[in-house]
Design an enzyme around this catalytic site. Structure first.
Site, PDB file in Angstrom:
ATOM      1  N   HIS A  44      13.063 -20.089  -0.519  1.00  0.00           N
ATOM      2  CA  HIS A  44      13.502 -18.705  -0.323  1.00  0.00           C
ATOM      3  C   HIS A  44      12.836 -18.045   0.885  1.00  0.00           C
ATOM      4  O   HIS A  44      13.316 -17.032   1.372  1.00  0.00           O
ATOM      5  CB  HIS A  44      13.268 -17.869  -1.590  1.00  0.00           C
TER       6      HIS A  44
ATOM      7  N   ASP B 207      13.151 -24.777  -5.211  1.00  0.00           N
ATOM      8  CA  ASP B 207      12.641 -23.730  -4.319  1.00  0.00           C
ATOM      9  C   ASP B 207      11.539 -24.249  -3.403  1.00  0.00           C
ATOM     10  O   ASP B 207      10.545 -23.580  -3.160  1.00  0.00           O
ATOM     11  CB  ASP B 207      12.150 -22.511  -5.114  1.00  0.00           C
TER      12      ASP B 207
ATOM     13  N   SER C  22       4.208 -16.347  -0.886  1.00  0.00           N
ATOM     14  CA  SER C  22       5.131 -17.436  -1.180  1.00  0.00           C
ATOM     15  C   SER C  22       4.935 -18.603  -0.229  1.00  0.00           C
ATOM     16  O   SER C  22       4.916 -18.443   0.982  1.00  0.00           O
ATOM     17  CB  SER C  22       6.574 -16.955  -1.068  1.00  0.00           C
TER      18      SER C  22
END
Length: 525
Positions: free
Chosen positions: A152, A182, A260
């Site tokens: 993402h 992901d 992230s």
């Protein structure tokens, strides 16, 4: 006025009462005035290392891990096309429009961000004509410049730039990404770069110390936070796709928007997880951060580096955990496993004869602990490979060999779905037959048989079990439901106060729900 202030004033008044007569007061003042002035107080000496040796040793250990890891952590800056689904979820000003929705909070990923808030995305981004600018993190896993991050973070990227700890900046090339897990890999041109090796997340224990690295909020690059492993094998919390593997590591090491793709490391400085999301009502860290475990990430990254893509194994089933609540309905002893809630026609599982209600207890002789455990192992397996499943069917153990298929975007690996009317007072649910009109309204598959939920009474056993209007009840205590009248009869036949097991179709997947009924019932069924 505060209590403290009141107490101070009262104390002052009491102190003045015993001083009777001006001479006594004058004498007291004179005596006080002739007292020698005391020397200024000296601060207490600091504690020596021997007194706090454990804390000092802990500090030194954390410092050593941070010094070892930080050079391999990178900041990732992305210019990307706004994903279509994000554009639909956000308002015209680009800001997240669903702050009151808990599932919207689950989607607060930390890749490219919108507007002035930190919505779906990592960072501090601006939305201009479907272009995003976002910040994420990554970890160098090879000296020649391969970097692991989240899918993402780089999804839709038209330009990726990587900043190293020594402040050098490089353009990066997207090598491959995997939406299901992901994970993504990018590469910069370099040599002899600092890099980190993988640790073994299967050896983690709750309470173990871990450190999280990254660039929180995009501004505070190369930050480190310390915490513990709060829990292991957390399931996938997202409602958008029940097929995504779970098994997440939960930690209280602070993970914020911008973290992230950064590493979660153990005390040896080895990567045991890839930080990927947090759960919070505010969008910022509130004590619950989550990382993809290295046992899942490592083989996926290897495939991305080698092939630029990942092919996942495919069974074609829906699954739930075996729990203390539902195990009695499947004639199995305690000890985990994954119960089959649906079997896709013309799938490897369908051809092998798996049935709804089978409990998968092992794969290739290795015990299956949870539904997430089975999901991860199937998704890691190579399409076309052979596996042997050990199942429990009606209390009997069987071996089921099969050949795995290849996962396609519209098919599941193994979906973990943790998630005239007849009125039921016992369950608090009203149901109706699946007429052609009902099927059309609910957009149900033709082969689906059961009864549709028309109404759920608040605070009822059905509501407690998560049943909603529009769901379809397929089974009662593992007996197929053909009509609303049959459903009513089946429920009435269960003694009052006894638990029921319903197989419920909801949001495109089936899952077992245990309903705890009261000993006394209200009017109705």
């Amino acid at each position: 006025m505060s209590i403290t202030t009141n107490e101070l004033r009262a104390a002052g008044r009491r102190a003045a009462v015993p001083l009777i007569g001006g001479s006594a007061l004058a004498l007291g003042i004179a005596l006080f005035a002739h007292q020698p002035v005391k020397a200024a107080l000296t601060p207490a000496a600091p504690l020596d290392d021997s007194s706090v040796s454990s804390l000092v040793a802990l500090d030194h250990s954390v410092e050593a891990v941070a010094a070892h890891v930080t050079p391999a952590v990178v900041n990732i800056s992305v210019t990307a096309h706004a994903p279509e689904e994000m554009a639909l979820e956000n308002g015209p000003d680009g800001r997240d429009g669903g702050d009151g929705d808990p599932m919207q909070q689950f989607r607060r990923f930390f890749g490219p961000g919108f507007g002035q808030g930190f919505g779906p995305g990592s960072g501090h981004g601006q939305h201009q004509q479907q272009i995003e600018h976002g910040i994420g993190s990554g970890i160098i896993v090879s000296p020649d410049g391969y970097i692991v991050t989240n899918n993402h973070v780089v999804n839709g990227a038209v330009q990726i730039r990587v900043t190293l700890h020594d402040r050098r900046t490089f353009p990066a090339k997207l090598i491959g990404r995997d939406k299901l897990t992901d994970l993504a890999v990018v590469k910069i041109d370099g040599s002899n770069l600092p890099s980190l090796g993988w640790g073994d997340s299967s050896k983690l224990e709750p309470g173990q110390t871990v450190l999280a690295f990254g660039s929180p909020f995009g501004y505070f690059q190369f930050s480190v936070t310390r915490g513990i492993v709060s829990a292991l094998n957390r399931p996938n919390p997202y409602s958008d796709d029940a097929h995504k593997p779970g098994g997440y590591i939960q930690t209280d090491a602070a993970i914020n928007p911008g973290n992230s793709g950064g590493p979660l490391v153990d005390a040896h400085g080895e990567v045991v997880g890839i930080n990927t999301f947090l759960i919070s009502s505010s969008g910022s860290f509130s004590g619950a951060g989550f990382a993809i475990p290295s046992v899942l990430a490592k083989p996926i990254v290897a495939q991305l580096i080698q092939h630029g893509k990942v092919e996942h194994g495919y069974l074609g089933i829906g699954i739930n955990d075996v729990t203390p609540d539902n195990e009695k309905f499947f004639d199995i002893a305690k000890g985990g496993g994954a119960v089959v809630t649906q079997v896709t026609p013309d799938s490897p599982a369908g051809h092998a004869g798996l049935q709804v209600g089978d409990v998968i207890t092992a794969i290739n002789g290795e015990k299956v602990e949870t539904a997430s455990d089975l999901q991860m192992r199937i998704s890691e397996a190579t399409p076309g490979s052979s596996v042997d499943l050990t199942i429990s069917r009606n209390g009997k153990t069987e071996k089921v060999p099969m050949t795995l298929g290849r996962l396609h975007s519209d098919r599941e690996v193994a979906a973990n779905a943790e998630g005239g009317e007849n009125q039921s007072g016992k369950l608090g649910v009203a149901v109706t037959d699946l007429t052609p009109n009902v099927r059309e309204q609910l957009n149900l598959p033709e082969q689906l048989k059961g009864v549709a939920v028309a109404q759920v009474r608040p605070a009822s056993p059905a509501e407690d079990a998560g049943i909603s209007n529009g769901d379809v009840i397929l089974q009662v205590n593992r007996k197929p439901v053909e009509s609303a009248e049959q459903f009513k009869s089946d429920v009435q036949s269960v003694p009052s106060g006894q638990d029921l097991l319903l197989l419920v179709w909801s949001n495109g997947g089936a899952s077992y729900r245990v309903l705890h009924t009261a000993s006394s019932t209200s009017n109705g069924m």
